[in-house]
Scaffold this active site. Structure first.
Site, short mmCIF file in Angstrom:
data_model
loop_
_atom_site.label_atom_id
_atom_site.label_comp_id
_atom_site.label_asym_id
_atom_site.label_seq_id
_atom_site.Cartn_x
_atom_site.Cartn_y
_atom_site.Cartn_z
N ASP A 1 -27.52 -30.50 5.94
CA ASP A 1 -28.13 -29.16 5.83
C ASP A 1 -29.47 -29.29 5.12
O ASP A 1 -29.79 -30.33 4.56
CB ASP A 1 -27.21 -28.23 5.02
CG ASP A 1 -26.93 -28.81 3.64
OD1 ASP A 1 -25.93 -29.53 3.52
OD2 ASP A 1 -27.73 -28.60 2.71
N ASP B 1 -30.40 -27.54 2.44
CA ASP B 1 -30.30 -26.89 1.14
C ASP B 1 -30.91 -25.48 1.26
O ASP B 1 -31.14 -24.99 2.36
CB ASP B 1 -30.92 -27.73 0.03
CG ASP B 1 -30.26 -27.45 -1.32
OD1 ASP B 1 -29.04 -27.31 -1.36
OD2 ASP B 1 -30.98 -27.34 -2.32
N1 ADE Z 1 -23.68 -31.90 0.10
C1 ADE Z 1 -24.04 -31.53 1.33
N2 ADE Z 1 -25.05 -30.62 1.31
C2 ADE Z 1 -25.33 -30.42 0.00
C3 ADE Z 1 -26.27 -29.60 -0.69
N3 ADE Z 1 -27.12 -28.84 -0.04
N4 ADE Z 1 -26.27 -29.65 -2.04
C4 ADE Z 1 -25.40 -30.45 -2.70
N5 ADE Z 1 -24.50 -31.24 -2.10
C5 ADE Z 1 -24.46 -31.23 -0.76
#
Ligand code: ADE
Length: 275
Positions: free
Chosen positions: A212, A214
């Site tokens: 992703d 974030d």
């Molecule tokens: N693991 C997968 N995506 C994440 C994110 N955006 N922040 C922290 N850990 C994750």
């Protein structure tokens, strides 16, 4: 007498990766440690003749969250199982536009923002300070990069992994801050894992698999587990292919680690030996 080491490859699987296919002579075995129990039994086996030991980081079915993992037991169990190197496979969020979901990053640095975890095998009675200036073994990084490029996987060599405590994802302000710090990816699990691997004198490298963007990304306001899991499954297939390609490349008997990972304690213990 030969100083050659026959590698045994430890594989730590993150979210979505609870088994390794293609393993021969497979056997799940419980390993106890003085630090308590690791996340799960260890899966012993061979890939093209190379001994491997797999540990699902969160346990099969993902019952244990990042802050509750017994990182010391996990690393010690792999050491006791005979591992000489550890390949850590981890789901992460991306902090850069050019690292989209599905991309793999062979990170070379970490920023450790965790605060609720046991981080050392040492302490009162035996004090040690190992160097983690270069926390990733470059020999393992090279092998991973070659294997990933050979499979035409979308991969970037180098980058900084920000390790947060969780379990909540970041606030937008935190996410923006980590971007300003120059971090590439964010996750919750690779510290203290990498520090403990160094204390255990194991070569260690991480493949950070982006799920992703974030929450900093203008088109992705929230991170959701649904979104992460959707990408995770595709990433897990690519990770399994990467493991099958890289393990045979690492299996030949080798000399000491050129970066000194396997001698990390030589100049680290400060407590005087008992008189
Ligand atoms: N693991 C997968 N995506 C994440 C994110 N955006 N922040 C922290 N850990 C994750």
């Amino acid at each position: 007498m030969s100083d050659l080491v026959t590698p045994v490859i430890g594989l730590i699987g993150g979210s979505g990766l609870y088994d390794i296919d293609g393993l021969e002579e497979r056997e799940w075995r419980r390993v106890e440690t003085p630090w308590g129990a690791p996340s799960d039994a260890l899966l012993f086996g061979r890939l093209e003749g190379v001994r491997c030991v797999f540990l699902p980081r969160h346990g099969r079915g993902h019952p244990t969250p990042p802050s509750e993992l017994n990182y010391r037991a996990n690393i010690d169990a792999l050491k006791r199982a005979g591992c000489t190197e550890i390949l850590s496979l981890s789901a992460v969020g991306s902090l850069r536009e050019d690292l989209p979901p599905g991309h793999f990053v062979i990170v070379d640095q970490f920023i450790d923002r965790t605060f609720a975890r046991q981080k050392s095998f040492f302490g009162t009675g035996c004090v040690a300070h190992v160097s983690v200036a270069h926390p990733v073994c470059p020999r393992l990084g090279d092998a991973l990069e070659t294997a990933a490029r050979g499979l035409a996987l979308p991969v970037t060599r180098g980058g900084t992994y920000l390790v947060m405590e969780g379990p909540q994802f970041s606030t937008k302000a935190e996410s923006e801050l980590y971007r300003q710090w120059g971090c590439s990816v964010i996750g919750m699990t690779n510290m203290p894992e990498a520090k403990l691997a160094r204390e255990a004198e194991l070569c260690y490298a991480t493949v950070a698999m982006v799920t992703d963007f974030d929450c900093w990304h203008p088109e992705h306001d929230h991170v959701t587990v649904d979104q992460v899991v959707k990408v995770l499954l595709g990433n897990a297939d690519k990770a399994r292919a990467l493991v099958r390609a890289v393990v045979p490349a690492l299996g030949a008997p080798r000399g000491p680690c050129p970066a000194g990972c396997d001698r990390a304690l030589d100049h680290a213990i400060i407590t005087a030996p008992e008189m």
